[in-house]
Design an enzyme around this catalytic site. Structure first.
Site, PDB file in Angstrom:
ATOM      1  N   VAL A  53      32.155  40.796  60.674  1.00  0.00           N
ATOM      2  CA  VAL A  53      33.348  41.144  59.889  1.00  0.00           C
ATOM      3  C   VAL A  53      33.570  42.658  59.899  1.00  0.00           C
ATOM      4  O   VAL A  53      34.692  43.129  60.118  1.00  0.00           O
ATOM      5  CB  VAL A  53      33.217  40.609  58.435  1.00  0.00           C
ATOM      6  CG1 VAL A  53      34.445  40.986  57.615  1.00  0.00           C
ATOM      7  CG2 VAL A  53      33.019  39.090  58.429  1.00  0.00           C
ATOM      8  N   LYS A 137      30.476  35.963  49.020  1.00  0.00           N
ATOM      9  CA  LYS A 137      30.714  34.863  48.048  1.00  0.00           C
ATOM     10  C   LYS A 137      29.522  34.656  47.135  1.00  0.00           C
ATOM     11  O   LYS A 137      29.677  34.398  45.940  1.00  0.00           O
ATOM     12  CB  LYS A 137      31.057  33.560  48.768  1.00  0.00           C
ATOM     13  CG  LYS A 137      29.919  33.014  49.606  1.00  0.00           C
ATOM     14  CD  LYS A 137      30.352  32.174  50.751  1.00  0.00           C
ATOM     15  CE  LYS A 137      29.376  32.339  51.875  1.00  0.00           C
ATOM     16  NZ  LYS A 137      29.847  32.862  53.096  1.00  0.00           N
ATOM     17  N   VAL A 164      36.244  33.664  49.789  1.00  0.00           N
ATOM     18  CA  VAL A 164      36.510  32.218  49.859  1.00  0.00           C
ATOM     19  C   VAL A 164      37.547  31.982  50.946  1.00  0.00           C
ATOM     20  O   VAL A 164      38.592  32.633  50.970  1.00  0.00           O
ATOM     21  CB  VAL A 164      37.067  31.672  48.514  1.00  0.00           C
ATOM     22  CG1 VAL A 164      37.386  30.184  48.627  1.00  0.00           C
ATOM     23  CG2 VAL A 164      36.078  31.921  47.388  1.00  0.00           C
ATOM     24  N   GLY A 166      37.718  32.724  54.039  1.00  0.00           N
ATOM     25  CA  GLY A 166      37.921  33.751  55.066  1.00  0.00           C
ATOM     26  C   GLY A 166      39.319  34.338  55.061  1.00  0.00           C
ATOM     27  O   GLY A 166      39.702  35.021  54.111  1.00  0.00           O
ATOM     28  N   ASP A 233      26.850  26.756  50.234  1.00  0.00           N
ATOM     29  CA  ASP A 233      27.873  27.756  50.556  1.00  0.00           C
ATOM     30  C   ASP A 233      29.194  27.373  49.868  1.00  0.00           C
ATOM     31  O   ASP A 233      29.812  28.203  49.187  1.00  0.00           O
ATOM     32  CB  ASP A 233      28.043  27.790  52.078  1.00  0.00           C
ATOM     33  CG  ASP A 233      29.238  28.592  52.532  1.00  0.00           C
ATOM     34  OD1 ASP A 233      29.084  29.804  52.710  1.00  0.00           O
ATOM     35  OD2 ASP A 233      30.325  28.006  52.711  1.00  0.00           O
ATOM     36  N   LYS A 237      31.675  29.130  46.661  1.00  0.00           N
ATOM     37  CA  LYS A 237      33.112  29.382  46.792  1.00  0.00           C
ATOM     38  C   LYS A 237      33.886  28.630  45.708  1.00  0.00           C
ATOM     39  O   LYS A 237      34.846  29.157  45.135  1.00  0.00           O
ATOM     40  CB  LYS A 237      33.590  28.947  48.176  1.00  0.00           C
ATOM     41  CG  LYS A 237      32.992  29.783  49.305  1.00  0.00           C
ATOM     42  CD  LYS A 237      33.293  29.147  50.651  1.00  0.00           C
ATOM     43  CE  LYS A 237      32.745  29.960  51.809  1.00  0.00           C
ATOM     44  NZ  LYS A 237      32.784  29.216  53.069  1.00  0.00           N
TER      45      LYS A 237
HETATM   46  N1  LIG Z   1      31.467  35.899  59.437  1.00  0.00           N
HETATM   47  C1  LIG Z   1      32.406  35.242  58.764  1.00  0.00           C
HETATM   48  O1  LIG Z   1      33.170  34.465  59.333  1.00  0.00           O
HETATM   49  C2  LIG Z   1      32.567  35.458  57.281  1.00  0.00           C
HETATM   50  C3  LIG Z   1      33.607  34.800  56.603  1.00  0.00           C
HETATM   51  C4  LIG Z   1      33.778  35.031  55.227  1.00  0.00           C
HETATM   52  C5  LIG Z   1      32.909  35.864  54.569  1.00  0.00           C
HETATM   53  N2  LIG Z   1      31.887  36.453  55.257  1.00  0.00           N
HETATM   54  C6  LIG Z   1      30.976  37.327  54.512  1.00  0.00           C
HETATM   55  O2  LIG Z   1      31.061  38.642  55.034  1.00  0.00           O
HETATM   56  C7  LIG Z   1      29.795  39.289  54.921  1.00  0.00           C
HETATM   57  C8  LIG Z   1      29.365  39.784  56.299  1.00  0.00           C
HETATM   58  O3  LIG Z   1      29.289  38.683  57.183  1.00  0.00           O
HETATM   59  P1  LIG Z   1      29.077  38.901  58.762  1.00  0.00           P
HETATM   60  O4  LIG Z   1      29.314  37.579  59.379  1.00  0.00           O
HETATM   61  O5  LIG Z   1      29.851  40.065  59.243  1.00  0.00           O
HETATM   62  O6  LIG Z   1      27.516  39.225  58.820  1.00  0.00           O
HETATM   63  P2  LIG Z   1      26.727  39.956  59.992  1.00  0.00           P
HETATM   64  O7  LIG Z   1      27.389  39.759  61.305  1.00  0.00           O
HETATM   65  O8  LIG Z   1      25.302  39.553  59.863  1.00  0.00           O
HETATM   66  O9  LIG Z   1      26.876  41.514  59.621  1.00  0.00           O
HETATM   67  C9  LIG Z   1      26.195  42.115  58.562  1.00  0.00           C
HETATM   68  C10 LIG Z   1      25.917  43.542  58.973  1.00  0.00           C
HETATM   69  O10 LIG Z   1      25.362  44.221  57.856  1.00  0.00           O
HETATM   70  C11 LIG Z   1      24.129  44.830  58.248  1.00  0.00           C
HETATM   71  N3  LIG Z   1      23.215  44.794  57.113  1.00  0.00           N
HETATM   72  C12 LIG Z   1      22.755  43.705  56.472  1.00  0.00           C
HETATM   73  N4  LIG Z   1      21.936  44.064  55.471  1.00  0.00           N
HETATM   74  C13 LIG Z   1      21.892  45.410  55.474  1.00  0.00           C
HETATM   75  C14 LIG Z   1      21.211  46.366  54.699  1.00  0.00           C
HETATM   76  N5  LIG Z   1      20.410  45.997  53.699  1.00  0.00           N
HETATM   77  N6  LIG Z   1      21.377  47.668  54.984  1.00  0.00           N
HETATM   78  C15 LIG Z   1      22.181  48.051  55.987  1.00  0.00           C
HETATM   79  N7  LIG Z   1      22.853  47.205  56.794  1.00  0.00           N
HETATM   80  C16 LIG Z   1      22.711  45.879  56.524  1.00  0.00           C
HETATM   81  C17 LIG Z   1      23.620  43.984  59.395  1.00  0.00           C
HETATM   82  O11 LIG Z   1      22.732  44.740  60.192  1.00  0.00           O
HETATM   83  P3  LIG Z   1      21.786  44.024  61.296  1.00  0.00           P
HETATM   84  O12 LIG Z   1      22.552  44.081  62.556  1.00  0.00           O
HETATM   85  O13 LIG Z   1      20.562  44.846  61.306  1.00  0.00           O
HETATM   86  O14 LIG Z   1      21.508  42.627  60.828  1.00  0.00           O
HETATM   87  C18 LIG Z   1      24.911  43.629  60.118  1.00  0.00           C
HETATM   88  O15 LIG Z   1      25.308  44.632  61.031  1.00  0.00           O
HETATM   89  C19 LIG Z   1      28.857  38.241  54.287  1.00  0.00           C
HETATM   90  O16 LIG Z   1      28.840  38.422  52.902  1.00  0.00           O
HETATM   91  C20 LIG Z   1      29.522  36.927  54.633  1.00  0.00           C
HETATM   92  O17 LIG Z   1      29.204  35.880  53.736  1.00  0.00           O
HETATM   93  C21 LIG Z   1      31.696  36.288  56.586  1.00  0.00           C
END
Ligand SMILES: NC(=O)c1ccc[n+]([C@@H]2O[C@H](COP(=O)([O-])OP(=O)(O)OC[C@H]3O[C@@H](n4cnc5c(N)ncnc54)[C@H](OP(=O)(O)O)[C@@H]3O)[C@@H](O)[C@H]2O)c1
Length: 468
Positions: A53, A137, A164, A166, A233, A237
């Site tokens: 994201v 969420k 919630v 996306g 999950d 939501k």
């Molecule tokens: N993906 C979706 O479709 C989607 C949809 C709705 C909501 N969300 C929400 O959006 C958020 C992000 O999702 P995402 O899919 O983008 O996750 P992601 O691809 O795992 O990205 C998270 C990023 O944050 C970094 N990170 C995690 N913990 C950290 C910390 N303690 N300190 C510094 N950096 C940290 C991670 O680094 P690393 O590379 O080292 O792991 C990664 O680069 C979540 O809350 C998720 O529930 C996602």
């Protein structure tokens, strides 16, 4: 000071376009993300997390030149491996939250996920008088009210539109678009992974385990899919939607969540004979005991696989799409649908939240929040004891008298059988058949099933699904 608990607002002032920004020449690219611009209206943005994201948010901020948003910081652990060449050199990369918090950033965007250190960092951000946008969420379902109160105290905002469904603007739709109605029911498909798996079992007549494996291969399911499959999950939501739309203070743990893992392709065959399909449905409904209190005091809430009529909009949701149906006393049903996940759709929701905060910051010198006209939040008793028709699918070693034994146990609890359906030509040692029940409380059926599941002709426990 009054707090507008689960809400955003915007205003349009003098010399602003309809989006609330100053009128400007289309050739003026002085506010392109990351480029220096000393403009009172420029809004500095920091990203915490540069994953799926976060990188999509950065790209939108970078490519869309018609906003006054300026990305100034990107924070990630081990940040060196995250650096990309398509962000302007003025964007600072860091692993240290203090760099972000000590800077002149106006809005901090949290897209790291997890509960800690995320919660602490958001608290610190708000306490320093900066606003927050989050897609998290689990955090908002658990700590939403406290974080919103903190934002109110600091005259800042916390927006969570991406938490919630996306990219589907359901939170702003409930808070603003339907604020004039008195909503009492929210039903939805809130987990794209479950919907994808169920759609695959239905379309290809494959077992659950095969559908899950394929979803994992294609990136639609995590290596550990428990949160999705078991409904955890979706219930986080649903807890957020119950707060936003029904003004109910609900914890995720108080919502019953049931797994989709027992669904088999034979269930779709039976469902189709009943004019239905099977989907993971998140359901929250207020019931008003007018005689006793005149107030809504029970919230029926659950996340579970259920039969839905083929004519329902919920039945037509395919693949990883999300859909929410909100029902109000005055406006009836309103449907919100679209991409519930994925970098770009989710990033659109995040950027929309950033823009909403930026607009309100421009409209007033201080960001204020007010809950004038918002219904007060209640804390109802949460129950999953819906009254519905029920679907019971058995897998048995065939022998005479099976239906009679089941009918006896059901009738002892006053439960009426509606129909018995058996697929022809199935092996006698693994014979599936279906009993549907007339409307009754789910708890009555569960009591009967405790006794039924100990009967020796069952090959596996009975699958019980409500027919919604
Ligand atoms: N993906 C979706 O479709 C989607 C949809 C709705 C909501 N969300 C929400 O959006 C958020 C992000 O999702 P995402 O899919 O983008 O996750 P992601 O691809 O795992 O990205 C998270 C990023 O944050 C970094 N990170 C995690 N913990 C950290 C910390 N303690 N300190 C510094 N950096 C940290 C991670 O680094 P690393 O590379 O080292 O792991 C990664 O680069 C979540 O809350 C998720 O529930 C996602």
């Amino acid at each position: 000071m009054e707090c507008k608990a689960w809400s955003r607002h915007s205003a349009i002032g003098d010399n602003r376009t309809m989006t609330g920004f100053p009128k400007r020449d289309a050739t003026d690219r002085s506010d392109v993300v990351g480029e220096k611009k000393d403009d009172a209206h420029t809004c500095n943005v920091a990203l915490l997390g540069f994953g799926t994201v976060g990188s999509s948010v950065a790209r939108i901020l970078c490519e869309r030149s018609n906003t006054h948003l300026r990305l100034t910081y990107v924070l990630n652990r081990n940040v060196a491996r995250k650096k990309v060449d398509w962000l302007p050199s003025s964007v600072k990369w860091t692993e240290n939250i203090d760099d972000v918090l000590e800077s002149d950033v106006d809005i901090v965007v949290e897209v790291m996920g997890g509960l800690q250190p995320t919660e602490d960092w958001i608290r610190r951000t708000l306490s320093l008088g900066k606003s927050v946008v989050t897609a998290n969420k689990q955090l908002m379902a658990r700590c939403g009210p406290e974080l919103i109160n903190l934002a109110c105290q600091m005259r800042q905002q916390i927006q969570f539109g991406a938490s919630v469904a996306g990219g589907v603007p359901v939170i702003s739709g409930l808070q603003e678009g339907l604020a004039g109605d008195d909503l009492f029911k929210i039903r939805g498909i809130l987990n794209g992974t479950c919907n994808y798996i169920l759609s695959q079992i239905e379309a290809n007549a494959i077992p659950f385990a095969t559908a899950l494996r394929e979803a994992q291969k294609l990136g639609f399911a995590e290596a550990d899919p428990t949160e999705d499959i078991d409904g955890l999950d979706a219930r986080a939501k649903l807890a957020i939607l119950a707060r936003v739309g029904l003004h109910c203070n609900v914890t995720p743990e108080s919502v019953v969540a049931r797994s989709i893992s027992a669904i088999d392709s034979v269930d779709f065959e039976y469902a189709s004979q009943l004019g239905c399909t099977i989907r993971q449905i998140s359901w929250a409904e207020l019931r008003t005991d007018l005689k006793a209190t005149g107030k809504a005091d029970h919230l029926f809430a659950a996340v579970q696989p259920a039969l839905v009529e083929l004519a329902s909009p919920l039945a037509r949701v395919e693949g990883s799409q999300n859909l929410v149906v909100a029902t109000g006393r005055y406006g009836g049903e309103t449907v919100f649908g679209g991409h519930g996940a994925g970098g770009n759709p989710t990033a659109v929701a995040v950027v929309s939240d950033i823009l909403a905060i930026a607009r309100s910051q421009q409209a007033t010198t201080t960001t204020t929040t007010s809950n004038a006209g918002q219904p007060a939040e209640t804390t109802p008793t949460v129950t999953a004891d819906f009254t519905a028709k029920h679907y019971l699918r058995f897998l048995v070693k065939d022998r005479p008298g099976i239906i009679a034994s089941l009918a006896t146990i059901l009738s002892e609890r006053g439960i009426n059988i509606d129909a018995v359906v058996q697929k022809p030509d199935c092996p006698k040692s693994h014979l599936p058949f279906l009993i549907t029940l007339e409307e009754c409380k789910a708890s009555l059926v569960e009591q009967a099933l405790q006794q039924i599941n100990s009967l020796d002709f069952l090959v596996q426990p009975c699958l019980h699904l409500p027919i919604l």
